[in-house]
Design a protein around this motif. Structure first.
Motif, mmCIF file in Angstrom:
data_model
loop_
_atom_site.group_PDB
_atom_site.id
_atom_site.type_symbol
_atom_site.label_atom_id
_atom_site.label_comp_id
_atom_site.label_asym_id
_atom_site.label_seq_id
_atom_site.Cartn_x
_atom_site.Cartn_y
_atom_site.Cartn_z
ATOM 1 N N PHE A 140 33.347 36.248 32.108
ATOM 2 C CA PHE A 140 33.521 36.694 33.487
ATOM 3 C C PHE A 140 32.790 38.020 33.673
ATOM 4 C CE2 PHE A 140 37.060 33.846 32.772
ATOM 5 C CZ PHE A 140 37.099 33.119 33.949
ATOM 6 N N THR A 144 35.111 40.638 38.603
ATOM 7 C CA THR A 144 35.501 39.282 39.012
ATOM 8 C C THR A 144 36.825 39.277 39.765
ATOM 9 O OG1 THR A 144 34.294 38.210 37.200
ATOM 10 C CG2 THR A 144 36.114 36.980 38.175
ATOM 11 N N GLU A 145 37.819 39.986 39.239
ATOM 12 C CA GLU A 145 39.142 39.964 39.867
ATOM 13 C C GLU A 145 39.094 40.510 41.289
ATOM 14 O OE1 GLU A 145 41.826 38.526 38.811
ATOM 15 O OE2 GLU A 145 40.794 37.877 36.994
ATOM 16 N N ARG A 147 36.511 40.412 43.347
ATOM 17 C CA ARG A 147 35.836 39.439 44.220
ATOM 18 C C ARG A 147 36.761 38.252 44.513
ATOM 19 N NH1 ARG A 147 31.503 40.907 40.963
ATOM 20 N NH2 ARG A 147 31.704 39.063 39.632
ATOM 21 N N VAL A 148 37.525 37.829 43.501
ATOM 22 C CA VAL A 148 38.466 36.730 43.719
ATOM 23 C C VAL A 148 39.506 37.121 44.766
ATOM 24 C CG1 VAL A 148 40.326 35.389 42.648
ATOM 25 C CG2 VAL A 148 38.154 35.661 41.452
ATOM 26 N N TYR A 151 38.100 36.712 48.146
ATOM 27 C CA TYR A 151 38.036 35.305 48.559
ATOM 28 C C TYR A 151 39.410 34.791 48.987
ATOM 29 C CZ TYR A 151 33.189 34.616 47.136
ATOM 30 O OH TYR A 151 31.828 34.669 47.053
ATOM 31 N N TRP A 152 40.467 35.247 48.297
ATOM 32 C CA TRP A 152 41.798 34.831 48.715
ATOM 33 C C TRP A 152 42.057 35.259 50.160
ATOM 34 C CZ3 TRP A 152 43.292 31.073 46.187
ATOM 35 C CH2 TRP A 152 43.374 31.022 44.802
ATOM 36 N N TYR A 177 41.490 24.454 47.619
ATOM 37 C CA TYR A 177 41.519 25.655 46.799
ATOM 38 C C TYR A 177 42.771 25.723 45.931
ATOM 39 C CZ TYR A 177 38.178 26.798 50.442
ATOM 40 O OH TYR A 177 37.127 26.747 51.309
ATOM 41 N N ARG A 180 47.084 31.100 44.191
ATOM 42 C CA ARG A 180 46.991 32.261 43.299
ATOM 43 C C ARG A 180 47.691 31.979 41.971
ATOM 44 N NH1 ARG A 180 46.870 34.446 48.413
ATOM 45 N NH2 ARG A 180 45.590 36.330 48.712
ATOM 46 N N TRP A 183 45.501 29.586 39.907
ATOM 47 C CA TRP A 183 44.337 30.302 39.388
ATOM 48 C C TRP A 183 44.728 31.132 38.156
ATOM 49 C CZ3 TRP A 183 39.192 30.861 39.467
ATOM 50 C CH2 TRP A 183 38.643 32.075 39.056
ATOM 51 N N LYS A 184 45.839 31.857 38.253
ATOM 52 C CA LYS A 184 46.281 32.697 37.143
ATOM 53 C C LYS A 184 46.621 31.843 35.926
ATOM 54 C CE LYS A 184 49.514 36.379 35.900
ATOM 55 N NZ LYS A 184 49.760 35.802 34.579
#
Length: 254
Positions: A140, A144-145, A147-148, A151-152, A177, A180, A183-184
């Motif tokens: 990654f 990254t976190e 940007r994620v 997006y959320w 999608y 959260r 994803w985690k």
């Protein structure tokens, strides 16, 4: 994945060309007919010549047919110059859309349909990218976190806007999608890889109108002359064969 793997059309020089099967393939796989096939996902038909630009391909491909509908030639060509780039014996063309409809009448799109809603209506189940890569180690990029999280916020805003301004459409309990929490959970179970990029060099911009192909070849040639290794990755099989042929003609090995 099975849907995509089964949505391919294979062409071989000397073999019969099934026009009916080809027409069904391009209709279901999302290709669009144009006067000239100069963008991915387009095709053009002129008598015994069919041009098709495979989705994700570097160049379009020209199919030359005989009077009795046999494949005489398969060639990739430069859309800017129309010059042949590479002659091929076999080509496999993949789909041009995420929503592949084997039974179009059952998933007829509404005018208001977004791609998200069309995908949800077309497929009963959809794998995540984590399902596809399995236990492969993933690196990654820094940030990254953050940007994620952005997006959320975008996804939440879009979902709320649809509820507010499109109340006439029945909402779906399914989503394109991950939540959260999902994803985690995927991140926690995915093996990580750490890349040491110290001492690396930034790649130059290789985009030049109508000359990108030439710029990439010259960059690869210069890199080899400087003693650096050139690795060509990505793209479909047609694009990779075309790139390999160009590099060999320039005496560039990778």
């Amino acid at each position: 994945m099975a849907v995509i793997e089964n949505s391919r059309f294979e062409l071989t020089v000397g073999k019969p060309f099934n026009r009916g099967a080809f027409e069904e393939f391009i209709r279901n796989a999302g290709y669009v007919e144009e006067g000239v096939a100069d963008d991915p996902g387009e095709f053009a038909v002129r008598d015994e010549v069919i041009d098709i630009f495979p989705a994700g391909g570097t160049f379009p491909m020209r199919i030359v047919l005989s009077d009795d509908d046999r494949v005489l030639e398969l060639r990739s060509y430069d859309p800017a110059t129309q010059r042949t780039d590479n002659l091929l014996e076999t080509v496999v063309v993949g789909p041009a859309s995420e929503a592949i409809a084997y039974h179009p009448e059952t998933v007829a799109a509404k005018v208001s349909d977004s791609m998200e809603r069309l995908l949800v209506r077309t497929y009963e189940t959809m794998p995540t990218v984590f399902d596809i890569i399995g236990d492969a180690r993933v690196a990654f990029a820094p940030g990254t976190e953050e940007r994620v999280a952005q997006y959320w916020d975008i996804i939440d805003d879009a979902r709320q806007a649809r509820v507010t301004f499109a109340a006439s459409d029945s909402p779906s309990s399914r989503s394109l999608y991950l939540s959260r929490e999902e994803w985690k959970a995927c991140l926690d179970n995915q093996p990580r890889a750490e890349l040491d990029l110290r001492g690396g060099h930034e790649l130059p911009s290789l985009y030049e109108p109508l000359q990108t192909h030439k710029a990439v070849l010259e960059f690869a040639q210069k890199s080899r002359q400087d003693g650096r290794k050139v690795v060509v990755a990505g793209g479909d099989a047609l694009s990779m064969r075309s790139a390999a042929g160009c590099l060999e003609r320039r005496d560039v090995t990778s």
